[in-house]
Design an enzyme around this catalytic site. Structure first.
Site, PDB file in Angstrom:
ATOM      1  CG  ASP A 112      -8.884  15.395  15.719  1.00 52.84           C
ATOM      2  OD1 ASP A 112      -8.853  16.141  16.699  1.00 52.84           O
ATOM      3  OD2 ASP A 112      -7.884  14.938  15.135  1.00 52.84           O
TER       4      ASP A 112
HETATM    5  N1  URA Z   1      -4.568  12.567  17.646  1.00 51.18           N
HETATM    6  C1  URA Z   1      -5.186  13.196  16.626  1.00 51.18           C
HETATM    7  O1  URA Z   1      -4.531  13.754  15.752  1.00 51.18           O
HETATM    8  N2  URA Z   1      -6.521  13.190  16.596  1.00 51.18           N
HETATM    9  C2  URA Z   1      -7.276  12.568  17.519  1.00 51.18           C
HETATM   10  O2  URA Z   1      -8.493  12.584  17.434  1.00 51.18           O
HETATM   11  C3  URA Z   1      -6.612  11.914  18.575  1.00 51.18           C
HETATM   12  C4  URA Z   1      -5.254  11.925  18.605  1.00 51.18           C
END
Ligand code: URA
Length: 249
Positions: A112
């Protein structure tokens, strides 16, 4: 180890043809002077003309491309950087963090925008597919700050499987490394999975960092820094996503 993709390094046309294996440098100069080479739509007779592989180079009408080594880079992604190859909102991308002319890199999976930590970039599509395919269950480890102590019941749910709207999660390794800080290892990679799992047990994530991917650890690579993996590290990655050996007989 190499594959055929157009190079983006700037070099003189004769050198480009020689690198692509068309002919020796001297013979390539003759081929150019003879008017047999086009760059884009233009016939080019100057062997010293710069080309960068973004415009098609052809000899006698046949495409020419340079063999590019397969590479893998480790990036310590900062918050606010997106892990797609291009962003529609013009935010910085993990690909733009690596200065590697001639290498067409793309991210292995996603983090993310607000998640920090380890993301790999490669020009090896086959390796990238295997590292992210659920079949190989390559482990990914995260450190999640939740802000409050997590009780035994919530930890057990996280370990055994959380009911999410896209189905239950697989068993995960979960340790509370200090009060309100979890180290979580997943063998699947669904969208915003760690955040959704923690929210589902009543502990929304305040900050999230990926610290390991398969056999690789972020180690002391500083936020915003990148490094190219050594051949031994790439081999360990390949081994982590290798098809299972066939049973004898
Ligand atoms: N899980 C998440 O919530 N975000 C990420 O970027 C990777 C794994």
């Amino acid at each position: 180890m190499s594959m055929l993709v157009a190079s983006q390094a700037v070099m003189r046309l004769a050198k480009y043809l020689a690198h692509a294996g068309v002919a020796s440098r001297r013979a390539a100069e003759e081929i150019v002077r003879a008017g047999r080479v086009t760059v884009g739509e233009e016939v080019v007779t100057d062997p010293a003309r710069d080309v960068d592989g973004t415009i098609a180079v052809r000899v006698d009408g046949n495409d020419v491309a340079i063999a590019e080594d397969r590479v893998v880079w480790m990036v310590h992604k900062p918050r606010g950087v997106v892990s797609t190859a291009k962003d529609t909102h013009n935010r910085p991308t993990v690909v733009s963090m690596v200065d590697a002319p001639g290498q067409r890199l793309y991210p292995v999976g996603r983090l993310d925008a607000e998640t920090t930590g380890l993301i790999l970039l490669t020009n090896d599509g086959d390796l990238a597919n295997r590292l992210t395919h659920p079949r190989y269950e390559v482990p990914k480890t995260y450190v999640a700050h939740l802000g409050a102590f997590v009780g035994e019941k919530a930890l057990r749910t996280l370990r055994e499987g959380v009911e999410l709207d896209d189905g239950p999660t697989l068993p995960a390794e979960v340790r509370q490394i200090e009060s309100g800080v979890l180290q979580i290892t997943l063998r699947e990679g669904r969208k915003r999975q760690v955040r959704r799992m923690c929210t589902a047990v009543g502990h929304p994530v305040q900050s999230l960092e990926r610290v390991a991917f398969g056999p690789l650890r972020l180690g002391d690579l500083k936020e915003g820094r990148v490094r190219r993996l050594s051949p031994a590290e790439v081999q360990r990655l390949r081994d982590a996503a290798a098809p299972p050996a066939r049973a004898p007989g």
